[in-house]
Design a protein around this motif. Structure first.
Motif, PDB file in Angstrom:
ATOM      1  N   ASP A   1       0.841  -1.204   0.000  1.00 43.52           N
ATOM      2  CA  ASP A   1       0.000   0.000   0.000  1.00 43.52           C
ATOM      3  C   ASP A   1       0.872   1.249   0.000  1.00 43.52           C
ATOM      4  OD1 ASP A   1       0.899  -0.020   2.575  1.00 43.52           O
ATOM      5  OD2 ASP A   1      -1.048   0.291   3.519  1.00 43.52           O
ATOM      6  N   ALA A   2       0.304   2.341  -0.542  1.00 45.69           N
ATOM      7  CA  ALA A   2       1.028   3.607  -0.621  1.00 45.69           C
ATOM      8  C   ALA A   2       0.016   4.738  -0.478  1.00 45.69           C
ATOM      9  CB  ALA A   2       1.754   3.714  -1.952  1.00 45.69           C
ATOM     10  N   ASP A   3       0.445   5.814   0.189  1.00 47.00           N
ATOM     11  CA  ASP A   3      -0.460   6.945   0.453  1.00 47.00           C
ATOM     12  C   ASP A   3      -0.020   8.182  -0.321  1.00 47.00           C
ATOM     13  OD1 ASP A   3      -1.768   5.397   2.202  1.00 47.00           O
ATOM     14  OD2 ASP A   3      -1.221   6.520   4.017  1.00 47.00           O
ATOM     15  N   VAL A   4      -0.986   9.020  -0.609  1.00 45.81           N
ATOM     16  CA  VAL A   4      -0.677  10.341  -1.156  1.00 45.81           C
ATOM     17  C   VAL A   4      -1.667  11.322  -0.529  1.00 45.81           C
ATOM     18  CG1 VAL A   4      -2.118   9.977  -3.197  1.00 45.81           C
ATOM     19  CG2 VAL A   4      -0.314  11.683  -3.266  1.00 45.81           C
ATOM     20  N   THR A   5      -1.227  12.542  -0.244  1.00 41.02           N
ATOM     21  CA  THR A   5      -2.100  13.530   0.402  1.00 41.02           C
ATOM     22  C   THR A   5      -2.270  14.746  -0.496  1.00 41.02           C
ATOM     23  OG1 THR A   5      -1.285  12.826   2.547  1.00 41.02           O
ATOM     24  CG2 THR A   5      -2.444  14.921   2.474  1.00 41.02           C
ATOM     25  N   PHE A   6      -3.525  15.140  -0.705  1.00 41.43           N
ATOM     26  CA  PHE A   6      -3.836  16.354  -1.470  1.00 41.43           C
ATOM     27  C   PHE A   6      -4.041  17.501  -0.492  1.00 41.43           C
ATOM     28  CE2 PHE A   6      -4.965  13.004  -4.329  1.00 41.43           C
ATOM     29  CZ  PHE A   6      -4.696  13.504  -5.585  1.00 41.43           C
ATOM     30  N   ASP A   7      -3.416  18.635  -0.771  1.00 43.77           N
ATOM     31  CA  ASP A   7      -3.649  19.801   0.086  1.00 43.77           C
ATOM     32  C   ASP A   7      -5.129  20.170   0.085  1.00 43.77           C
ATOM     33  OD1 ASP A   7      -1.070  19.954   0.785  1.00 43.77           O
ATOM     34  OD2 ASP A   7      -0.536  21.593  -0.560  1.00 43.77           O
ATOM     35  N   TYR A   8      -5.696  20.240  -1.129  1.00 46.14           N
ATOM     36  CA  TYR A   8      -7.110  20.592  -1.248  1.00 46.14           C
ATOM     37  C   TYR A   8      -7.760  19.796  -2.366  1.00 46.14           C
ATOM     38  CZ  TYR A   8      -5.872  24.719   1.424  1.00 46.14           C
ATOM     39  OH  TYR A   8      -5.402  25.557   2.382  1.00 46.14           O
ATOM     40  N   VAL A   9      -9.008  19.398  -2.146  1.00 41.59           N
ATOM     41  CA  VAL A   9      -9.853  18.978  -3.262  1.00 41.59           C
ATOM     42  C   VAL A   9     -11.052  19.908  -3.210  1.00 41.59           C
ATOM     43  CG1 VAL A   9     -11.134  17.124  -4.354  1.00 41.59           C
ATOM     44  CG2 VAL A   9      -9.067  16.592  -3.081  1.00 41.59           C
ATOM     45  N   PRO A  10     -11.049  20.977  -4.055  1.00 44.70           N
ATOM     46  CA  PRO A  10     -12.095  22.001  -3.947  1.00 44.70           C
ATOM     47  C   PRO A  10     -13.480  21.455  -4.268  1.00 44.70           C
ATOM     48  CG  PRO A  10     -10.261  22.758  -5.298  1.00 44.70           C
ATOM     49  CD  PRO A  10     -10.066  21.294  -5.069  1.00 44.70           C
ATOM     50  N   ALA A  11     -14.491  22.171  -3.787  1.00 45.11           N
ATOM     51  CA  ALA A  11     -15.869  21.798  -4.047  1.00 45.11           C
ATOM     52  C   ALA A  11     -16.142  21.756  -5.548  1.00 45.11           C
ATOM     53  CB  ALA A  11     -16.796  22.811  -3.383  1.00 45.11           C
ATOM     54  N   GLU A  12     -16.917  20.782  -5.968  1.00 44.18           N
ATOM     55  CA  GLU A  12     -17.344  20.639  -7.369  1.00 44.18           C
ATOM     56  C   GLU A  12     -16.164  20.721  -8.334  1.00 44.18           C
ATOM     57  OE1 GLU A  12     -20.165  23.836  -7.140  1.00 44.18           O
ATOM     58  OE2 GLU A  12     -21.841  22.448  -7.107  1.00 44.18           O
ATOM     59  N   SER A  13     -15.039  20.177  -7.918  1.00 49.23           N
ATOM     60  CA  SER A  13     -13.831  20.254  -8.733  1.00 49.23           C
ATOM     61  C   SER A  13     -13.108  18.922  -8.667  1.00 49.23           C
ATOM     62  CB  SER A  13     -12.907  21.346  -8.226  1.00 49.23           C
ATOM     63  OG  SER A  13     -13.596  22.555  -8.129  1.00 49.23           O
ATOM     64  N   LYS A  14     -12.041  18.839  -9.447  1.00 49.98           N
ATOM     65  CA  LYS A  14     -11.246  17.621  -9.349  1.00 49.98           C
ATOM     66  C   LYS A  14      -9.764  17.955  -9.271  1.00 49.98           C
ATOM     67  CE  LYS A  14     -10.722  16.752 -14.241  1.00 49.98           C
ATOM     68  NZ  LYS A  14     -10.800  15.851 -15.343  1.00 49.98           N
ATOM     69  N   SER A  15      -9.022  17.029  -8.704  1.00 48.97           N
ATOM     70  CA  SER A  15      -7.573  17.152  -8.634  1.00 48.97           C
ATOM     71  C   SER A  15      -6.989  15.858  -9.182  1.00 48.97           C
ATOM     72  CB  SER A  15      -7.114  17.350  -7.189  1.00 48.97           C
ATOM     73  OG  SER A  15      -7.663  18.523  -6.658  1.00 48.97           O
ATOM     74  N   SER A  16      -5.733  15.928  -9.595  1.00 49.30           N
ATOM     75  CA  SER A  16      -5.081  14.741 -10.138  1.00 49.30           C
ATOM     76  C   SER A  16      -3.853  14.411  -9.310  1.00 49.30           C
ATOM     77  CB  SER A  16      -4.659  14.976 -11.590  1.00 49.30           C
ATOM     78  OG  SER A  16      -5.768  15.373 -12.339  1.00 49.30           O
ATOM     79  N   GLY A  17      -3.546  13.129  -9.269  1.00 49.58           N
ATOM     80  CA  GLY A  17      -2.358  12.702  -8.552  1.00 49.58           C
ATOM     81  C   GLY A  17      -1.962  11.315  -9.027  1.00 49.58           C
ATOM     82  N   ALA A  18      -0.950  10.750  -8.404  1.00 51.90           N
ATOM     83  CA  ALA A  18      -0.508   9.408  -8.782  1.00 51.90           C
ATOM     84  C   ALA A  18       0.035   8.699  -7.554  1.00 51.90           C
ATOM     85  CB  ALA A  18       0.556   9.482  -9.864  1.00 51.90           C
ATOM     86  N   ILE A  19      -0.088   7.385  -7.570  1.00 55.10           N
ATOM     87  CA  ILE A  19       0.466   6.546  -6.508  1.00 55.10           C
ATOM     88  C   ILE A  19       1.577   5.716  -7.130  1.00 55.10           C
ATOM     89  CG2 ILE A  19      -0.027   4.531  -5.073  1.00 55.10           C
ATOM     90  CD1 ILE A  19      -2.726   5.828  -4.479  1.00 55.10           C
ATOM     91  N   LEU A  20       2.680   5.610  -6.430  1.00 54.67           N
ATOM     92  CA  LEU A  20       3.823   4.878  -6.965  1.00 54.67           C
ATOM     93  C   LEU A  20       4.003   3.586  -6.161  1.00 54.67           C
ATOM     94  CD1 LEU A  20       6.226   7.936  -7.271  1.00 54.67           C
ATOM     95  CD2 LEU A  20       4.721   7.003  -9.029  1.00 54.67           C
ATOM     96  N   PHE A  21       3.865   2.472  -6.851  1.00 51.73           N
ATOM     97  CA  PHE A  21       4.124   1.170  -6.219  1.00 51.73           C
ATOM     98  C   PHE A  21       5.515   0.711  -6.609  1.00 51.73           C
ATOM     99  CE2 PHE A  21      -0.614   0.920  -6.585  1.00 51.73           C
ATOM    100  CZ  PHE A  21      -0.876   0.848  -5.226  1.00 51.73           C
ATOM    101  N   SER A  22       6.046  -0.188  -5.805  1.00 45.41           N
ATOM    102  CA  SER A  22       7.380  -0.696  -6.131  1.00 45.41           C
ATOM    103  C   SER A  22       7.285  -1.884  -7.089  1.00 45.41           C
ATOM    104  CB  SER A  22       8.112  -1.107  -4.859  1.00 45.41           C
ATOM    105  OG  SER A  22       7.427  -2.199  -4.268  1.00 45.41           O
ATOM    106  N   GLN A  23       6.091  -2.473  -7.230  1.00 46.89           N
ATOM    107  CA  GLN A  23       5.943  -3.648  -8.090  1.00 46.89           C
ATOM    108  C   GLN A  23       4.776  -3.480  -9.057  1.00 46.89           C
ATOM    109  OE1 GLN A  23       4.157  -6.961  -5.752  1.00 46.89           O
ATOM    110  NE2 GLN A  23       4.485  -5.601  -4.008  1.00 46.89           N
TER     111      GLN A  23
END
Lengths: 296, 136
Positions: free
Chosen positions: B97-119
């Protein structure tokens, strides 16, 4: 301003007055630029801002400086060529001062990639160059200059042709845009603006709009600051309100949206959130716009 | 329109029609803005953020595996410090498992991110979900 007296003197005093002008410009760039030069978010924007938005900001700054220089120049500018020259000097000063201060603060180091160094300097040079132009006019305040400006304005009024009215009106709107842009650049990069927008409910936003407009109108017409515009007694108050204050607020709003977009604060955001951020940023923008009408 | 004798200030001169046109347009824009916000205020409900996550890309990277995703917040409330956890599941057991934290996810909006696994998860199930947030 010294430039006025210079025509009587020889070449030496002319170049001396030019150097004094440069010094004032540098002082202005420093004075108006320092809050931004010491803002962490702007350093970060220097490397993550999308390059074509930065490019657009840098390009937009050129006509803005030329128009501003035409209004309040380094030397007393009468021709477009002179205004261009002054704008170039101001831009150059802005870049040099930004680079120097960022290096002094240890924010630019030799091992950094070139694009990061350029980005950091470029984004700071915009407010610093506006500061350089303003510094020249605002730090200069000798009696000679004041009189001179009054004379000039009187001349303008006397020679007024019907076309002149709309010209001075557009100039008024332009000055409001510069004032709004300047205060916006100060606060827009900080995270607080979007944080405030997230914390506010629509009712807070409604109050903010009304207060912004009221402050704008009050600043210029009610509170008797130096440079306050008077309305003659037979003109109803709402004439100036419709012709200057509301357009001014719209200008502040548009500038806010532009600045937020430039700094990438509107990306992937819902329309209501965009509007909320713009309303928050228009509050300082409105104050800046009103102040610009009084000061410039 | 106004006619005044005083010539000392720009405001008191006979205004050009453009000034009134600009004034009227501005008034409309400002009224529209106020109406929009007033409508929002009228329909405002104290909602809690609601997230939906959509995986947009799975790609092998140098020394690992990247899963990019969009997180959308449909509610009218903004969430801060949104933690998103990605898990590789093998028959119900969490392999990684891997975690990522978004500073903000604004109302009625979207944010993008990625999770990095080792395998490389390969055929195993990948679960990406929001595990917590705070109010801004």
């Amino acid at each position: 301003m010294n430039g006025v007296r210079a025509e009587r003197g020889d070449g030496a005093s002319e170049s001396r007055s030019f150097l004094i002008g440069l010094g004032r410009g540098a002082a202005g760039a420093m004075l108006f630029g320092i809050p931004m030069l010491m803002t962490m978010e702007l350093w970060q924007l220097g490397f993550y801002i999308e390059r074509w938005r930065l490019f657009l900001l840098l390009i937009v700054n050129i006509p803005l400086l030329i128009l501003l220089a035409h209004r309040i120049g380094f030397e007393r500018t009468s021709t477009v060529a002179e205004a261009c020259r002054d704008a170039t000097i101001a831009y150059g000063l802005g870049i040099v001062i930004s680079a120097a201060v960022l290096i002094m603060l240890g924010d630019i180091k030799p091992h950094m990639p070139l694009s990061e160094i350029l980005g950091k300097i470029a984004i700071q040079s915009v407010p610093a160059s506006i500061g350089a132009l303003l510094g020249r006019s605002q730090l200069g305040g000798q009696a000679g200059k004041e009189e001179d400006q009054d004379d000039e304005e009187e001349d303008e009024e006397e020679g007024a042709v019907p076309d002149e009215i709309s010209t001075s009106y557009s100039r008024e709107l332009f000055l409001m845009a510069v004032g709004a842009l300047f205060l916006n650049l100060n606060v827009a990069p900080t995270e607080e603006i979007i944080l405030i927008a997230y914390k506010m409910t629509p009712s807070h936003a409604l109050v903010t709009i009304c207060v912004s407009i009221a402050i704008m109108h009050g600043f210029v017409y009610a509170v008797a600051f130096k440079g306050t515009h008077e309305i003659s007694e037979e003109t109803p108050w709402w004439h100036a309100f419709f012709r200057f204050t509301l357009p001014g607020y719209m200008v502040a709003m548009l500038i806010s949206l532009y600045v937020l977009w430039t700094f990438g604060r509107l990306d992937d955001t819902g329309p209501t959130q965009m509007l909320m951020s713009a309303i928050v940023l228009s509050f300082p923008g409105a104050i800046g716009a009103a102040a610009a009408r009084l000061i410039l | 329109m106004t006619t005044t004798a005083n010539k000392r200030h720009r405001e008191v001169k006979e205004p050009h029609w453009i000034e009134w046109a600009t004034g009227v347009i501005s008034a409309l824009v400002v009224v529209a803005t106020i109406a929009w916000v007033a409508y929002e205020a009228w329909t405002y409900a104290d909602m809690q953020p609601e997230f939906s996550i959509a995986i947009t890309e799975r790609r092998q990277t140098e020394g690992g595996y990247r899963i990019a995703f969009d997180i959308a917040n449909k509610a009218t409330a903004t969430a801060a410090a949104v933690t998103v956890r990605g898990e590789i599941l093998d028959g119900g057991n969490i392999v990684e498992d891997a975690d990522v934290t978004f500073d903000y996810v604004p109302a009625e909006s979207k944010s993008s991110g990625a999770i990095l696994f080792s395998q490389d998860p390969g055929a195993r199930e990948v679960r990406v979900r929001a595990v917590g947030f705070i109010e801004p």
